[in-house]
Design a protein around this motif. Structure first.
Motif, short mmCIF file in Angstrom:
data_model
loop_
_atom_site.label_atom_id
_atom_site.label_comp_id
_atom_site.label_asym_id
_atom_site.label_seq_id
_atom_site.Cartn_x
_atom_site.Cartn_y
_atom_site.Cartn_z
N GLU A 263 10.78 54.91 41.98
CA GLU A 263 10.62 54.35 40.19
C GLU A 263 11.30 56.15 39.68
OE1 GLU A 263 6.33 54.07 41.90
OE2 GLU A 263 6.81 52.33 41.10
N GLU A 264 11.08 57.21 40.20
CA GLU A 264 11.86 58.25 39.43
C GLU A 264 12.68 58.35 39.21
OE1 GLU A 264 9.43 60.57 38.38
OE2 GLU A 264 7.80 59.42 39.42
N LYS B 208 12.92 55.14 36.53
CA LYS B 208 12.64 55.17 35.61
C LYS B 208 13.35 56.72 33.61
CE LYS B 208 7.65 55.89 36.52
NZ LYS B 208 7.01 56.04 36.77
N HIS C 239 10.65 44.52 38.25
CA HIS C 239 10.21 45.67 38.50
C HIS C 239 11.88 46.20 38.40
CE1 HIS C 239 6.28 45.68 41.00
NE2 HIS C 239 7.13 44.46 41.27
N GLU D 99 11.30 47.35 30.86
CA GLU D 99 10.97 46.99 32.13
C GLU D 99 9.56 46.31 32.68
OE1 GLU D 99 8.88 50.57 34.18
OE2 GLU D 99 9.81 51.16 32.64
N LEU E 33 11.30 51.18 46.28
CA LEU E 33 11.51 51.03 44.48
C LEU E 33 10.72 52.72 44.42
CD1 LEU E 33 8.22 48.57 43.91
CD2 LEU E 33 11.11 48.34 42.82
#
Length: 101
Positions: free
Chosen positions: A34-35, A38, A52, A48, A32
């Motif tokens: 994430e940044e 995003k 995930h 989202e 993941l």
């Protein structure tokens, strides 16, 4: 050593892909990032909620690592940057990030 959040796919889920392609995800471990995700979500206005989101290339590498090349080929040809996995079909974990010292 740093740790990295990953998801492990525990069972198949509904999507537009054929059943055998969906089943190929079971057991895959996908990082993941994430940044990065995003940023894509903001640009594409993706929802989202309840999922995930992972980078498509990370997901494809996970399939290839498990020898599921037909499924990897299928997803490589889909026009998307991220793939959504329902949270109900995944487990969260942390692993050592071997890509960074």
């Amino acid at each position: 050593m740093k740790t990295l959040k990953v998801i492990r796919i525990t069972h198949a889920f509904q999507s537009f892909a054929p059943a055998d392609i969906r089943a190929a995800w079971i057991g895959c471990r996908i990082p993941l990032h994430e940044e990065q995700v995003k940023a894509i979500v903001r640009l594409r206005a993706l929802d989202e909620n309840g999922a995930h989101l992972v980078l498509k290339e990370d997901a494809i590498r996970a399939l290839e690592a498990m020898g599921r090349n037909d499924a990897a080929h299928y997803w490589r040809n889909q026009p998307m940057e991220v793939i959504a996995f329902p949270k109900s079909c995944c487990e969260l974990a942390e692993e050592q990030d071997l890509s960074r010292p």
